[in-house]
Motif scaffolding. Structure first.
Motif, PDB file in Angstrom:
ATOM      1  N   UNK A 156       0.971  -1.253   0.241  1.00 36.22           N
ATOM      2  CA  UNK A 156      -0.072   0.070   0.067  1.00 36.22           C
ATOM      3  C   UNK A 156       0.805   1.263   0.031  1.00 36.22           C
ATOM      4  N   UNK A 157       1.052   1.994  -1.271  1.00 39.30           N
ATOM      5  CA  UNK A 157       1.791   2.932  -1.247  1.00 39.30           C
ATOM      6  C   UNK A 157       0.777   4.554  -0.952  1.00 39.30           C
ATOM      7  N   UNK A 158      -0.322   4.301  -1.012  1.00 38.83           N
ATOM      8  CA  UNK A 158      -1.092   5.485  -0.667  1.00 38.83           C
ATOM      9  C   UNK A 158      -1.411   5.953   1.054  1.00 38.83           C
ATOM     10  N   UNK A 159      -0.873   4.973   1.622  1.00 33.59           N
ATOM     11  CA  UNK A 159      -1.253   5.029   3.096  1.00 33.59           C
ATOM     12  C   UNK A 159      -0.304   6.119   3.679  1.00 33.59           C
ATOM     13  N   UNK A 160       0.816   5.958   3.138  1.00 31.48           N
ATOM     14  CA  UNK A 160       2.049   6.661   3.855  1.00 31.48           C
ATOM     15  C   UNK A 160       2.648   7.640   2.646  1.00 31.48           C
ATOM     16  N   UNK A 161       1.802   8.463   2.204  1.00 28.47           N
ATOM     17  CA  UNK A 161       2.143   9.033   1.066  1.00 28.47           C
ATOM     18  C   UNK A 161       2.046  10.685   1.354  1.00 28.47           C
ATOM     19  N   UNK A 162       2.956  11.025   2.313  1.00 31.48           N
ATOM     20  CA  UNK A 162       2.839  12.444   2.653  1.00 31.48           C
ATOM     21  C   UNK A 162       3.277  13.400   1.697  1.00 31.48           C
ATOM     22  N   UNK A 163       2.953  15.044   1.875  1.00 34.10           N
ATOM     23  CA  UNK A 163       3.431  15.823   0.805  1.00 34.10           C
ATOM     24  C   UNK A 163       4.983  15.765   0.647  1.00 34.10           C
ATOM     25  N   UNK A 164       5.798  15.475   1.510  1.00 39.73           N
ATOM     26  CA  UNK A 164       7.267  15.344   1.508  1.00 39.73           C
ATOM     27  C   UNK A 164       7.525  13.784   0.998  1.00 39.73           C
ATOM     28  N   UNK A 165       8.033  13.661  -0.523  1.00 39.85           N
ATOM     29  CA  UNK A 165       8.203  12.473  -0.766  1.00 39.85           C
ATOM     30  C   UNK A 165       9.470  11.689  -0.271  1.00 39.85           C
ATOM     31  N   UNK A 166      10.427  12.407   0.403  1.00 40.86           N
ATOM     32  CA  UNK A 166      11.339  11.682   1.191  1.00 40.86           C
ATOM     33  C   UNK A 166      10.792  10.750   2.334  1.00 40.86           C
ATOM     34  N   UNK A 167       9.504  11.177   2.940  1.00 36.03           N
ATOM     35  CA  UNK A 167       8.921  10.524   3.993  1.00 36.03           C
ATOM     36  C   UNK A 167       8.142   9.265   3.462  1.00 36.03           C
ATOM     37  N   UNK A 168       7.961   9.204   2.016  1.00 39.14           N
ATOM     38  CA  UNK A 168       7.149   8.181   1.443  1.00 39.14           C
ATOM     39  C   UNK A 168       7.522   6.957   1.765  1.00 39.14           C
ATOM     40  N   UNK A 169       6.528   6.025   2.058  1.00 38.33           N
ATOM     41  CA  UNK A 169       6.980   4.589   2.263  1.00 38.33           C
ATOM     42  C   UNK A 169       5.657   3.566   1.857  1.00 38.33           C
ATOM     43  N   UNK A 170       6.107   2.563   1.333  1.00 42.73           N
ATOM     44  CA  UNK A 170       5.086   1.491   1.011  1.00 42.73           C
ATOM     45  C   UNK A 170       4.861   0.512   2.121  1.00 42.73           C
ATOM     46  N   UNK A 171       3.694   0.096   2.343  1.00 43.38           N
ATOM     47  CA  UNK A 171       3.280  -0.827   3.523  1.00 43.38           C
ATOM     48  C   UNK A 171       2.979  -2.200   3.164  1.00 43.38           C
ATOM     49  N   UNK A 172       3.844  -2.956   3.464  1.00 36.39           N
ATOM     50  CA  UNK A 172       3.576  -4.556   2.971  1.00 36.39           C
ATOM     51  C   UNK A 172       2.613  -4.950   3.907  1.00 36.39           C
ATOM     52  N   UNK A 173       1.432  -5.406   3.298  1.00 36.54           N
ATOM     53  CA  UNK A 173       0.115  -5.719   4.166  1.00 36.54           C
ATOM     54  C   UNK A 173      -0.638  -6.930   3.496  1.00 36.54           C
ATOM     55  N   UNK A 174      -1.246  -7.651   4.207  1.00 43.66           N
ATOM     56  CA  UNK A 174      -2.271  -8.484   3.455  1.00 43.66           C
ATOM     57  C   UNK A 174      -3.376  -7.707   2.816  1.00 43.66           C
ATOM     58  N   UNK A 175      -4.009  -8.463   2.053  1.00 42.92           N
ATOM     59  CA  UNK A 175      -5.133  -7.607   1.039  1.00 42.92           C
ATOM     60  C   UNK A 175      -6.510  -7.902   1.927  1.00 42.92           C
TER      61      UNK A 175
END
Length: 867
Positions: A701-720
């Motif tokens: 999930x790339x949407x959950x942690x996609x703040x305005x500052x892209x340096x802080x962006x993270x993808x979260x590995x999770x179950x569907x």
């Protein structure tokens, strides 16, 4: 005209050299005078040096037995005073011989017919210096077909063979010079410059040529084009500097101006404290002359100037440095030059000497008692005179073969024929380079590039840093700027954008742009465009490309995981302790009274609830995701199915007892287990249907942690598993829990000694409170960047708390009695179902009567008649 012995005709401002053939000469001996005065101060270099060069060339030609043998060249040399209108008046002298005058009516005062002197006929003119002067004079000379060869006029306009067909020049036109200056500006890395031009043909046409060539070449923009008025008013040059500072980034100033204007521009820049700000690129009017920068050397430092390729003529140096007041009487302006050069004063009859100035002795020597450096155009003056001489020589050989002196065919010299001979000359000039003319009368372009340097040189002055002959050769490593710096100064409208910035062009100015950062999740696709990175990527730190977004998961050592894990471990240990205790004391009354079979099922559910914490924190994978789906709702389903079965059994027993003494159906342990497993099977079947419709898998999930500052962006590995599917998974357990709570409420009147109705009730009330608190926390954090961690922690803690409530309410008191008070764990009197029902009925009636009495306002105590 001569009457008796009175001379009426004279030329007080000209030099006359007698000869068989007379050449005209035009030189700026004096500078332009102030308003109302035609002439100003004497010009030592541009005036005297150049004029003496013509006299020197005439001497050399007249003494050369091979060139024009037996023919002497004479001259009539005039002062233009650096002013085109004045030069036009002076040049009329050259055409007097060609103007027919009717003198039949003229008589002297004594009645005699005058003796009319025929003015000398000028066959060609050497000059002028300034382009505006040459243009003015050329318009007159062409009417009388007098060829003209200039030694310094470089205006491109003069290349027009239709308008100036009798004009030629030994210097290249400014179109070549402008091309060379454009090449210099580009070599310096500049793309934004201003231009300064003296009003008149030289300055304006030079700048026009520069602008035209720069436009055709591209990549060079003109910030401002400023014209210096012909008659500048006081403060005019201060205004010019102020205008130049309106575009401060355009530090490079291309200057096509007269010597006097250059000096005043430098002085105005110094007065404005802008020494070192402007970097001038000067045309050949500046060249390598010292007079324009006199007393303004610091402002001029670093100036790059251009001059037609020249060499110092040693013969002229020897000639000029030996000139004195005694041997140079033919130069009527030499005495004035002498006073200015040696800064002294000559004695003249009737004129008092200024006591502050020393008296000239006449013994002074040029170069010994004063500074001398050959003026840059001396070579071209000599070449111009020699070009005229070679043309006359070739013409004489063709028209007067074998004749001594001027023959009849050359008396007078036909101007148009002489012009053709001028265009045909080709000889090595005074500097050893070829002198020739193209069809427009222009010389080929050969330039030296100079820079004025003050530091790191033994003799501060002009230094040759390159040359131009159809292409530029510039030695950048030899260049120095303000203070001796080797750092190339900037003259650009906009500096290059940094990495990750795109250019937004300024409309109409191709050299100017604004730099705009590619913000958010954009990267710099090219010089002018930003584009969004793919959804699973983010821009690099310099925003020139995209990089994969880092993928994270809930780690075991995370604070969000440590609290749920701690509660789960405690819960599992407590559950195992209860299970072991129950197994060990399996046949004791308390264990049997609790319903051993359902207790073990319920404890299994509690154990699974604690166990799900580990699955929620474990790294998502297909197996982990499958077990999450299965066990997330199963543990609660098992727990509340067992509780519901218990509360339902109690409720049915006492409800049945009110109607009949016959026990209700399905209250045996086996029946209770069957009912429990049927309730559990609904959850299990639902989960397996879910498996079939949508097999378990992981997502990032790339949407959950996609703040305005892209340096802080993270993808979260999770179950569907979406929030909705999670609630659906728990919904069946929630239904069981609510139903169980309803039965617990209905069974609240059962005596405490009968089974576990009240503990189950308290368990369900507390559980409901826990889950009511869970809902706002879980859904209220949906917009948080820590959403996954908060929701996982909230879910696991809520489940652990609900399991702990069930364990604490239902089993910890029993374990307490079993372990610490074994004396209470004994068999009590066995009562039949009938006795149980009667006790429950009596208790219910007493409660009802008590309520009725309170409503009637009476409270009576009746004796117990059952005793």
């Amino acid at each position: 005209i001569q009457c008796s012995s009175v001379h009426q005709h004279s030329h007080p401002h000209s030099i006359k050299i007698l000869g068989d053939i007379t050449l005209g000469g035009l030189f700026p001996v004096h500078s332009r005078g102030p308003a109302g005065v035609p002439c100003g101060e004497i010009k030592k270099e541009k005036g005297i040096h150049r004029m003496e060069a013509m006299l020197y060339a005439l001497d050399q030609i007249n003494s050369d037995p091979e060139l024009l043998p037996n023919i002497t060249l004479g001259a009539r040399i005039l002062d233009t005073c650096s002013r085109d209108t004045y030069a036009l008046e002076q040049s009329l002298t050259f055409v007097q011989a060609l103007i027919q005058k009717d003198t039949s009516d003229i008589r002297c005062s004594n009645g005699e017919q005058p003796i009319i002197r025929k003015p000398e006929r000028v066959v060609g003119v050497i000059g002028a210096s300034g382009s505006s002067v040459s243009i003015m004079v050329a318009n007159v000379l062409r009417l009388f077909e007098i060829p003209q060869i200039s030694y310094a006029s470089t205006a491109p306009e003069l290349s027009d063979n239709n308008r100036y067909d009798f004009f030629s020049r030994v210097v290249p036109p400014d179109s070549y010079q402008a091309q060379a200056m454009v090449d210099i500006v580009k070599a310096l890395g500049w793309n934004y410059v201003s231009t300064l031009a003296s009003e008149g043909n030289y300055g304006e046409s030079g700048v026009d040529a520069f602008v035209q060539i720069s436009r055709e070449a591209g990549g060079l923009c003109i910030a401002q084009s400023i014209k210096i008025p012909r008659e500048p008013k006081p403060g005019e040059f201060d205004k010019i500097i102020k205008r130049l500072m309106e575009t401060p980034n355009a530090r490079g100033v291309i200057i096509f101006a007269h010597e006097d204007d250059i000096k005043q521009v430098l002085e105005a820049a110094r007065k404005s404290n802008l020494t070192g700000h402007f970097k001038f690129v000067g045309s050949d009017s500046w060249g390598a002359k010292s007079s324009p920068i006199l007393d303004q050397e610091e402002v001029a430092e670093g100036a790059v100037t251009i001059l037609p390729k020249r060499a110092s003529i040693e013969g002229f140096d020897q000639y000029f440095t030996t000139r004195s007041l005694e041997n140079n009487r033919r130069n009527i302006w030499f005495a004035e030059f002498w006073e200015d050069d040696f800064r002294c004063k000559l004695t003249r009859p009737g004129i008092k000497i200024d006591p502050e100035k020393k008296k000239c002795t006449g013994k002074e020597r040029i170069g010994r008692d004063s500074h001398y450096e050959q003026e840059g155009k001396v070579q071209f003056v000599i070449d111009a005179v020699y070009a005229m001489a070679h043309a006359l020589h070739n013409m004489h050989q063709d028209l007067c073969p074998g004749a001594t002196g001027v023959c009849d065919k050359m008396d007078p010299v036909e101007g148009r024929l002489l012009l053709s001979y001028i265009h045909s000359v080709n000889f090595n000039g005074s500097a050893g380079t070829a002198v020739l003319f193209n069809e427009n009368g222009d010389a080929p372009g050969r330039y030296d590039i100079f820079q004025y340097q003050m530091t790191n040189t033994t003799n501060p002055g002009y230094r040759v840093i390159g040359q131009w002959t159809n292409n530029l050769r510039l030695n950048v490593e030899d260049m120095q700027w303000t203070g001796g710096s080797r750092q190339m100064p900037d003259s650009v409208c906009s500096f290059p954008c940094r990495s990750g910035e795109r250019k937004k062009m300024v409309k109409g100015v191709p050299c100017c742009w604004h730099c705009e950062l590619c913000d958010g999740y954009q990267f710099q696709a090219d010089e002018f465009n930003c584009e969004m990175c793919p959804f699973d990527m983010r821009p690099t730190l310099n925003r020139t490309a995209c990089r994969p977004t880092p993928i994270i998961k809930l780690e075991w050592h995370s604070p969000w995981a440590m609290i749920p894990l701690f509660l789960a471990i405690l819960g599992i240990l407590a559950t195992l302790f209860v299970i072991i205790t129950f197994i060990r004391f399996n046949d004791t009354p308390i264990v049997r009274a609790a319903g051993r079979e359902l207790s073990y099922v319920l404890l299994t559910g509690i154990f699974l609830i604690y166990l799900i914490t580990f699955l929620m924190i474990a790294e998502p994978g297909t197996v982990v995701c499958a077990f999450r789906r299965l066990l997330l709702g199963l543990g609660m389903c098992i727990t509340y199915s067992a509780m519901l079965t218990k509360t339902n059994r109690i409720y049915r027993i006492f409800e049945q007892g009110k109607k009949s003494v016959t026990p209700p159906k399905f209250i045996s342990p086996t029946s209770q287990l069957m009912i429990t497993f049927i309730l559990i099977s609904v959850q299990v079947v639902g989960v397996f249907i879910w498996f079939g419709v949508m097999p378990p898998h992981t997502i990032v999930d790339y949407e959950e942690q996609r703040p305005p500052n892209p340096d802080l962006a993270q993808g979260i590995l999770k179950c569907d598993m979406s929030d909705l599917s999670l609630i659906c998974c728990l919904s069946y357990s929630i239904v069981l829990m609510v139903t169980c709570t309803v039965y617990a409420v209905k069974s609240r009147g059962v005596p405490e000694t009968f089974n576990e109705a009240k503990p189950i009730g308290f368990t369900m009330y507390t559980t409901c409170i826990v889950w009511l608190a869970f809902v706002p926390i879980f859904f209220g954090t949906a917009q948080s960047t820590e959403k996954m961690f908060i929701q996982t922690t909230t879910l696991t803690v809520s489940m652990s708390l609900s399991a702990s409530v069930s364990l604490g309410m239902l089993y910890i008191p029993k374990v307490y009695v079993i372990i610490l008070h074994p004396e209470q764990n004994v068999q009590k009197r066995k009562r039949s179902f009938k006795a149980v029902v009667q006790a429950a009925t009596m208790s219910s009636r007493l409660s009802q009567k008590s309520i009725n009495d309170k409503q009637n306002g009476e409270t009576k105590i009746e004796p117990d008649r059952t005793q």
